[in-house]
Every structure is written in structure tokens, then in C-alpha cells.
Design a protein around this motif. Sequence first.
Motif, PDB file in Angstrom:
ATOM      1  N   GLY A 195      -4.317  -2.415  -8.332  1.00  0.00           N
ATOM      2  CA  GLY A 195      -3.851  -3.039  -7.095  1.00  0.00           C
ATOM      3  C   GLY A 195      -3.609  -2.003  -6.016  1.00  0.00           C
ATOM      4  O   GLY A 195      -4.013  -0.846  -6.145  1.00  0.00           O
ATOM      5  N   PRO A 196      -2.936  -2.432  -4.914  1.00  0.00           N
ATOM      6  CA  PRO A 196      -2.383  -3.784  -4.716  1.00  0.00           C
ATOM      7  C   PRO A 196      -3.473  -4.799  -4.385  1.00  0.00           C
ATOM      8  O   PRO A 196      -4.403  -4.497  -3.636  1.00  0.00           O
ATOM      9  N   VAL A 197      -3.324  -6.001  -4.958  1.00  0.00           N
ATOM     10  CA  VAL A 197      -4.292  -7.078  -4.724  1.00  0.00           C
ATOM     11  C   VAL A 197      -3.553  -8.389  -4.477  1.00  0.00           C
ATOM     12  O   VAL A 197      -2.392  -8.552  -4.880  1.00  0.00           O
ATOM     13  N   PHE A 198      -4.247  -9.318  -3.823  1.00  0.00           N
ATOM     14  CA  PHE A 198      -3.704 -10.668  -3.684  1.00  0.00           C
ATOM     15  C   PHE A 198      -3.891 -11.399  -5.005  1.00  0.00           C
ATOM     16  O   PHE A 198      -4.964 -11.302  -5.622  1.00  0.00           O
ATOM     17  N   PRO A 199      -2.878 -12.113  -5.481  1.00  0.00           N
ATOM     18  CA  PRO A 199      -3.037 -12.873  -6.719  1.00  0.00           C
ATOM     19  C   PRO A 199      -3.919 -14.095  -6.520  1.00  0.00           C
ATOM     20  O   PRO A 199      -4.418 -14.348  -5.407  1.00  0.00           O
ATOM     21  N   TYR A 200      -4.111 -14.853  -7.567  1.00  0.00           N
ATOM     22  CA  TYR A 200      -4.951 -16.048  -7.563  1.00  0.00           C
ATOM     23  C   TYR A 200      -4.563 -16.991  -6.424  1.00  0.00           C
ATOM     24  O   TYR A 200      -5.403 -17.534  -5.733  1.00  0.00           O
ATOM     25  N   ILE A 201      -3.265 -17.173  -6.219  1.00  0.00           N
ATOM     26  CA  ILE A 201      -2.763 -17.939  -5.075  1.00  0.00           C
ATOM     27  C   ILE A 201      -1.967 -16.968  -4.218  1.00  0.00           C
ATOM     28  O   ILE A 201      -0.910 -16.482  -4.629  1.00  0.00           O
TER      29      ILE A 201
ATOM     30  N   VAL B 204      10.909   5.367  -6.664  1.00  0.00           N
ATOM     31  CA  VAL B 204      10.022   4.909  -5.587  1.00  0.00           C
ATOM     32  C   VAL B 204      10.623   3.692  -4.889  1.00  0.00           C
ATOM     33  O   VAL B 204      10.567   3.561  -3.662  1.00  0.00           O
ATOM     34  N   GLU B 205      11.231   2.814  -5.682  1.00  0.00           N
ATOM     35  CA  GLU B 205      11.867   1.620  -5.111  1.00  0.00           C
ATOM     36  C   GLU B 205      12.988   2.002  -4.140  1.00  0.00           C
ATOM     37  O   GLU B 205      13.121   1.422  -3.053  1.00  0.00           O
ATOM     38  N   SER B 206      13.806   2.990  -4.515  1.00  0.00           N
ATOM     39  CA  SER B 206      14.910   3.429  -3.638  1.00  0.00           C
ATOM     40  C   SER B 206      14.377   3.948  -2.308  1.00  0.00           C
ATOM     41  O   SER B 206      14.921   3.641  -1.244  1.00  0.00           O
ATOM     42  N   SER B 207      13.312   4.746  -2.374  1.00  0.00           N
ATOM     43  CA  SER B 207      12.702   5.261  -1.144  1.00  0.00           C
ATOM     44  C   SER B 207      12.127   4.123  -0.306  1.00  0.00           C
ATOM     45  O   SER B 207      12.237   4.119   0.928  1.00  0.00           O
ATOM     46  N   PHE B 208      11.528   3.152  -0.964  1.00  0.00           N
ATOM     47  CA  PHE B 208      10.920   2.004  -0.294  1.00  0.00           C
ATOM     48  C   PHE B 208      11.985   1.214   0.473  1.00  0.00           C
ATOM     49  O   PHE B 208      11.791   0.846   1.636  1.00  0.00           O
ATOM     50  N   ARG B 209      13.114   0.950  -0.176  1.00  0.00           N
ATOM     51  CA  ARG B 209      14.168   0.140   0.433  1.00  0.00           C
ATOM     52  C   ARG B 209      14.865   0.879   1.581  1.00  0.00           C
ATOM     53  O   ARG B 209      15.550   0.263   2.395  1.00  0.00           O
ATOM     54  N   ALA B 210      14.709   2.186   1.641  1.00  0.00           N
ATOM     55  CA  ALA B 210      15.330   2.970   2.723  1.00  0.00           C
ATOM     56  C   ALA B 210      14.538   2.883   4.026  1.00  0.00           C
ATOM     57  O   ALA B 210      15.019   3.287   5.078  1.00  0.00           O
ATOM     58  N   ILE B 211      13.324   2.350   3.953  1.00  0.00           N
ATOM     59  CA  ILE B 211      12.484   2.233   5.151  1.00  0.00           C
ATOM     60  C   ILE B 211      12.786   0.896   5.836  1.00  0.00           C
ATOM     61  O   ILE B 211      12.540  -0.176   5.265  1.00  0.00           O
ATOM     62  N   SER B 212      13.324   0.954   7.026  1.00  0.00           N
ATOM     63  CA  SER B 212      13.786  -0.253   7.724  1.00  0.00           C
ATOM     64  C   SER B 212      12.667  -1.268   7.942  1.00  0.00           C
ATOM     65  O   SER B 212      12.893  -2.482   7.880  1.00  0.00           O
ATOM     66  N   ARG B 213      11.449  -0.777   8.208  1.00  0.00           N
ATOM     67  CA  ARG B 213      10.321  -1.675   8.474  1.00  0.00           C
ATOM     68  C   ARG B 213      10.008  -2.565   7.272  1.00  0.00           C
ATOM     69  O   ARG B 213       9.493  -3.678   7.429  1.00  0.00           O
TER      70      ARG B 213
ATOM     71  N   GLN C 140       0.834  -1.207   0.000  1.00  0.00           N
ATOM     72  CA  GLN C 140       0.000   0.000   0.000  1.00  0.00           C
ATOM     73  C   GLN C 140       0.869   1.258   0.000  1.00  0.00           C
ATOM     74  O   GLN C 140       0.559   2.241  -0.688  1.00  0.00           O
ATOM     75  N   TRP C 141       1.973   1.250   0.752  1.00  0.00           N
ATOM     76  CA  TRP C 141       2.891   2.385   0.773  1.00  0.00           C
ATOM     77  C   TRP C 141       3.465   2.624  -0.620  1.00  0.00           C
ATOM     78  O   TRP C 141       3.507   3.763  -1.101  1.00  0.00           O
ATOM     79  N   PHE C 142       3.893   1.548  -1.277  1.00  0.00           N
ATOM     80  CA  PHE C 142       4.478   1.674  -2.614  1.00  0.00           C
ATOM     81  C   PHE C 142       3.453   2.260  -3.591  1.00  0.00           C
ATOM     82  O   PHE C 142       3.768   3.155  -4.379  1.00  0.00           O
ATOM     83  N   TYR C 143       2.214   1.760  -3.503  1.00  0.00           N
ATOM     84  CA  TYR C 143       1.156   2.268  -4.377  1.00  0.00           C
ATOM     85  C   TYR C 143       0.913   3.759  -4.143  1.00  0.00           C
ATOM     86  O   TYR C 143       0.811   4.541  -5.097  1.00  0.00           O
ATOM     87  N   ASN C 144       0.814   4.159  -2.890  1.00  0.00           N
ATOM     88  CA  ASN C 144       0.514   5.563  -2.566  1.00  0.00           C
ATOM     89  C   ASN C 144       1.565   6.518  -3.136  1.00  0.00           C
ATOM     90  O   ASN C 144       1.231   7.556  -3.717  1.00  0.00           O
ATOM     91  N   VAL C 145       2.834   6.176  -2.978  1.00  0.00           N
ATOM     92  CA  VAL C 145       3.923   7.040  -3.475  1.00  0.00           C
ATOM     93  C   VAL C 145       3.970   7.015  -4.999  1.00  0.00           C
ATOM     94  O   VAL C 145       4.152   8.050  -5.641  1.00  0.00           O
ATOM     95  N   LEU C 146       3.782   5.819  -5.585  1.00  0.00           N
ATOM     96  CA  LEU C 146       3.807   5.716  -7.046  1.00  0.00           C
ATOM     97  C   LEU C 146       2.652   6.495  -7.664  1.00  0.00           C
ATOM     98  O   LEU C 146       2.818   7.185  -8.682  1.00  0.00           O
ATOM     99  N   TYR C 147       1.484   6.433  -7.040  1.00  0.00           N
ATOM    100  CA  TYR C 147       0.301   7.128  -7.535  1.00  0.00           C
ATOM    101  C   TYR C 147       0.505   8.641  -7.584  1.00  0.00           C
ATOM    102  O   TYR C 147      -0.017   9.327  -8.478  1.00  0.00           O
ATOM    103  N   GLN C 148       1.284   9.165  -6.634  1.00  0.00           N
ATOM    104  CA  GLN C 148       1.559  10.607  -6.599  1.00  0.00           C
ATOM    105  C   GLN C 148       2.491  11.045  -7.732  1.00  0.00           C
ATOM    106  O   GLN C 148       2.477  12.197  -8.145  1.00  0.00           O
TER     107      GLN C 148
END
Length: 421
Positions: A362-368, A399-408, A346-354
Motif C-alpha cells: 500500500g497505501p491502496v484504496f480498499p474494495y469499497i 511513526v504514529e506519534s510523529s504522524f499525530r504531531a502534524i496539524s494538517r 503516503q506520509w505514513f508509508y514513507n516514514v515507516l518504510y525508512q
Amino acid sequence: GIIIIDEEHDSSYKQDSPSPRYNARDVAIMRAKFEKANILLSSATPSLESYYNAQKSKYEYLNLPFRFGKASYPKVQIVDLIEENEESGKISTVISGLLLDKIEQKLKMGEQILLIQNRRGYSPVISCVYCSYTPNCKSCDVSLTYYKWNNSLKCHYCGYTEDIPNECPSCKCKEFSDEGFGTEQIEESLGQLFPDYVTKRLDYDTTRRKHAYQKIISDFEQGRIDILVGTQMVTKGLDFDNVSLVGILNADSMFNFPDFRSYERTYQMLCQVSGRAGRYEKKGKVFLQTFQNENEIFKFIKDYDYESMYENQKIERKKFKYPPFVKLIKITFKNRNFQLVNESSQWFYNVLYQNYKGTILGPVFPYISKIRNLFQKQLLIKIDSNFNQIQTKKIIKKVESSFRAISRFRSTKLSFDVDPY
């Protein structure tokens, strides 16, 4: 000087796991461009993207309207299982009475039969007859497949196996029923119905040992096997001169699937497997068993009408923004923690959407949604022709770089797949 990609539509050219994720056909096209070489893409059922490029004159199109030599296209007959069940008063979902009669007739004539069921094992599901409890994999979000030969249950995703329970863990009932059918069950049934003839199956389970695949194919070619039951493995361009009858036992399962390519792939697979019948002077016959007789896909297959299938799918793809009209990038998030996979996606989607003004699903769960104890969620990015692909890639990387910088979120595995499916 030349690169040849035979059966260019085949999905096995696509590597989606592990990394690097690529389509060997597309890599070959780029390699030919770099080398200034010719490239030949051949197929009786081209991918929609390749045919679209040919229609747009991006590729030169060469049409072969006839089969090799004196061979003619086999006649395709649709078997309506609903109608047959109503007439006979029996519920038959495995092999119809009509197909059984034809099998017996062809066997007496000394000809061979090919039957397709794209499911391994004896039965895809077993359940308690009293409370409907179904054994599931401990690590994946799927039911376990029943194998009768060793009385076991197996997951086709992670390989987990367990014995059939003596009693239902939910209600203590000791009876289980199997639902659906796989290649093992068909092989057993045909062995009982036609004990004087040899029935074998060709699937992942019977070809795991070294040279097992070649042995089965060789025995079938030399007439030591009368009926061959197989999965989609038998659609891969094999050439049998004594096969005059092909039966597809459950055509519906091929296109009732959450994938925008399901109709295209169903047409390709069924036409390819139909092509295994009557490859020389013998007239071939193909039986397609279905509960959805009115579905337009069967008319296209029956008439070998690729053009109509293409036009039908082209309209849908354009309307709902799918290839060849847009480029797709699938981003998959994996984590053992259910909450973290939700939060991170959800965090990745929110930043990418901006930052990206195109379509994001998405984000959605796939078939499995869980495989090997990893929960999964996915984002699907659509890049229209009016969007710059290089610029879009830069946005995603940022966005990926920012995402990977978040320790959580560091425990969340991230993967990117361009042109998925």
C-alpha cells in the motif's frame, strides 16, 4: 478449568469495528494460558491457523472421522450453469432446471428444502435499460440494493434509502432493469412456482424485529415452512431433521472476492451448509450452482477433502506471505477530504518504510473506498517470523506519534487492526 470455542473458524468471532479490534477465539486461548486451563477448539472445518498449529504439535489434535449416530455425509452435486444454459437454450442464473425438479420431488415426499443465496434484497443492482445508469449511495462508494416489497433502494453500509426514480436522471428513460438476484427475489419466484407450499426467507431484513429469528427457525423445525431461503445465517450450526435437500444458488460469488481467505471461507461455508442436509437417517443431497465448474475448490467440497484444501492454501499462503506464516497489521486512514487521505497515508508509508525493513503493501484504496462520506486508504504490514513483533510494534507507535504531531493530518482518523480479515 476449561474453555470451549465451538465453530472456532467462524469469522463472527472477529470484531473489526469499532475498537477494540480482537478475535474472541485468540482472546480465549490467551485467557486459558493465563488461567492454566484447558481450551477446546471445535470445528468440522478448522481455520488454517488452528490446523497449522495442530500439525506443528502446538495444539493436540483430536479427529472425529464420522458424523453423529447413523447420519452419513450428504452427496454433493455440482450444477454447471453454462452447460445447462447451452442445453436448454435459456439463460438461467437463479435456480437451475435440475434443482427445480429436485425441489418439486422432495416437496411431494413431504421433506423440507434449504436454499442459500448470500445476498439480501430483490436485486443487488438496477440500471437504466438505455444508458446503463446505476443509482449509487450518496455517502458510500457502492450501488444501492433494490427492494421490491416497498419499491425502494437501500445502502447496506450506511442505511441510506431512496425511492426508485421515475425516470433516469441521465437520459430520462423510464425503464430500469434489475441485475443479479437476492433472497427476496428467490422467495417471490418460489412462491409463484410452488403456490401450494410455504416459502420463507431468513436474512437480516426478516430477523430485525424482536424474536423474529426464533419464530422463523421454530416454524421451520415444526414443519410450518416447506422451503427456507437464507443467507449465511442458516450455516450457523442449525439442526433440522427433515431437511434432505440443500441448494447453494451462487457459489461463485463467495470466492470471487479480494481476500486471501476467500477460498478457505468458501470451503468452510459450503461444507457447513451442506451439513444441514441429512443429519439423521435420511440421505441428504446438496446442489452447488456455478459458472466455474472446473475450479478446484468444488472438488475439495464435493469430496469433503479438507486436507487437500489445506495443503493447496498452505502453499499459496507461504509463497505470498500470508498467515499462518506471517503476522498482519492493517492500518486504515479515513478522511472526508480525498486529497488529505492520500497525503496522510503516503506520509505514513514513507516514514515507516525508512524504519521498517519488512514487507509493506500500500497505501491502496480498499474494495469499497468510501463509507459514510469518509474516504479510506489502507496499509498492510507483514511481520515475518524473523522479525521481532514487539520491536515492530514500537516502530509503528513511534511513526504514529510523529504522524499525530502534524496539524494538517489531525483530521485523518487512524485505526490499527492486528490479524485483520
